[in-house]
Scaffold this active site. Structure first.
Site, mmCIF file in Angstrom:
data_model
loop_
_atom_site.group_PDB
_atom_site.id
_atom_site.type_symbol
_atom_site.label_atom_id
_atom_site.label_comp_id
_atom_site.label_asym_id
_atom_site.label_seq_id
_atom_site.Cartn_x
_atom_site.Cartn_y
_atom_site.Cartn_z
ATOM 1 N N SER A 9 0.873 -1.141 -0.060
ATOM 2 C CA SER A 9 -0.210 0.160 -0.037
ATOM 3 C C SER A 9 0.732 1.183 0.001
ATOM 4 O O SER A 9 2.192 1.169 0.296
ATOM 5 C CB SER A 9 -0.889 0.045 1.076
HETATM 6 N N1 SAH Z 1 -0.166 -5.346 4.545
HETATM 7 C C1 SAH Z 1 0.577 -5.601 3.031
HETATM 8 C C2 SAH Z 1 -0.359 -5.313 1.957
HETATM 9 C C3 SAH Z 1 -0.714 -6.173 1.364
HETATM 10 S S1 SAH Z 1 -1.804 -6.157 0.006
HETATM 11 C C4 SAH Z 1 1.971 -5.258 2.920
HETATM 12 O O1 SAH Z 1 2.417 -4.458 3.841
HETATM 13 O O2 SAH Z 1 2.681 -5.537 2.055
HETATM 14 C C5 SAH Z 1 -3.222 -7.312 0.389
HETATM 15 C C6 SAH Z 1 -2.900 -8.589 0.638
HETATM 16 O O3 SAH Z 1 -4.012 -9.240 1.289
HETATM 17 C C7 SAH Z 1 -2.457 -9.389 -0.543
HETATM 18 O O4 SAH Z 1 -1.297 -9.817 -0.624
HETATM 19 C C8 SAH Z 1 -3.631 -10.478 -0.707
HETATM 20 O O5 SAH Z 1 -3.111 -11.527 -1.168
HETATM 21 C C9 SAH Z 1 -3.908 -10.483 0.635
HETATM 22 N N2 SAH Z 1 -5.332 -11.212 0.697
HETATM 23 C C10 SAH Z 1 -6.405 -11.026 0.024
HETATM 24 N N3 SAH Z 1 -7.530 -11.791 0.712
HETATM 25 C C11 SAH Z 1 -6.928 -12.504 1.617
HETATM 26 C C12 SAH Z 1 -7.686 -13.203 2.686
HETATM 27 N N4 SAH Z 1 -8.924 -13.779 2.700
HETATM 28 N N5 SAH Z 1 -6.762 -13.722 3.413
HETATM 29 C C13 SAH Z 1 -5.587 -13.415 3.637
HETATM 30 N N6 SAH Z 1 -4.923 -12.563 2.946
HETATM 31 C C14 SAH Z 1 -5.528 -11.896 2.022
#
Ligand code: SAH
Length: 221
Positions: A65
């Protein structure tokens, strides 16, 4: 291991100043984001732009993000030392490290096996209290509940009821609700049937999807 040079540190200071001008006021959040090298969490081809306020691609078509979004969500969570925090969407592992740098104990779930593996590898070099899990965030982590705080870093079509259950009384959840253009909400659990909800404007997120992707890992459960 990637180096953290004076140039990186300088760019990071500049990012912190930019976050201040964009309204981030919690000094503990700013200090943690000044400590965690964001360039460790992205491909080295993005090294030069790792401290700009923009999202960057990671594996599996996902994104890390905007720094402002990370700061904003973390500020809403009002992290206290030793808080037990569940993060949904480990992605690169950056947000988990920011929470841990504030003294929180972090448990984080990722649905993509490849991202889970990679994040775990980066996180293990940081000496923080973070446990990584490969699983479906909609289910949370019932065996480790209840949590002081829950942070969702993907856009949820609705507030997952299982996650509300796993929040302590008095606990706080920060969750972007919607698809793509999501409303940032903060939910405070008053008791098992009473929740206070506040809204904080719109942000874009990758969607929260159901079911895990890739080989299922049970090793770290
Ligand atoms: N917090 C992360 C941002 C990642 S973007 C960082 O600091 O880099 C959001 C993430 O949520 C993605 O990697 C995606 O694969 C994950 N995601 C989406 N749905 C999900 C679910 N049901 N359970 C776990 N992860 C999920």
């Amino acid at each position: 291991m990637v180096e953290d040079t004076f140039r990186h540190k300088g760019l990071r200071e500049r990012m912190i100043e930019e976050l201040r001008t964009k309204g981030i006021t919690d000094e503990r959040v700013l200090a943690a984001m000044n400590k965690v090298p964001r360039h460790f969490f992205v491909d080295k081809s993005f090294d030069a732009i790792a401290y700009e306020d923009r999202p960057l691609p990671i594996l599996c078509d996902q994104t890390i993000s905007h720094p402002h979004t990370v700061a904003f969500q973390t500020q809403l969570l009002d992290v206290q030392k030793n808080d037990k925090i569940l993060e949904i969407g480990t992605g690169s592992g950056y947000q988990a490290c920011v929470l841990a740098a504030m003294g929180a104990r972090v448990l984080t779930i990722e649905r993509h096996n490849e991202l889970f593996q990679k994040a775990q590898q980066v996180i293990s070099q940081m000496r923080y209290f973070i446990r990584c899990y490969h699983g479906d965030g909609y289910q949370g982590l019932p065996s480790s509940a209840p949590f002081d705080k829950i942070l969702i870093t993907c856009g949820a079509p609705m507030v997952p009821p299982e996650l509300l259950k796993q929040l302590k009384t008095g606990g706080v959840m920060v969750i972007p609700v919607g698809t793509e253009n999501c409303e940032m909400r903060r939910i405070t659990k008053k008791n098992d049937s009473d929740y206070e909800e506040e809204a904080f404007g719109n942000f874009s997120f990758v969607p929260m999807l159901e079911k895990v992707q890739g080989k299922v890992n049970t090793l770290f459960r």
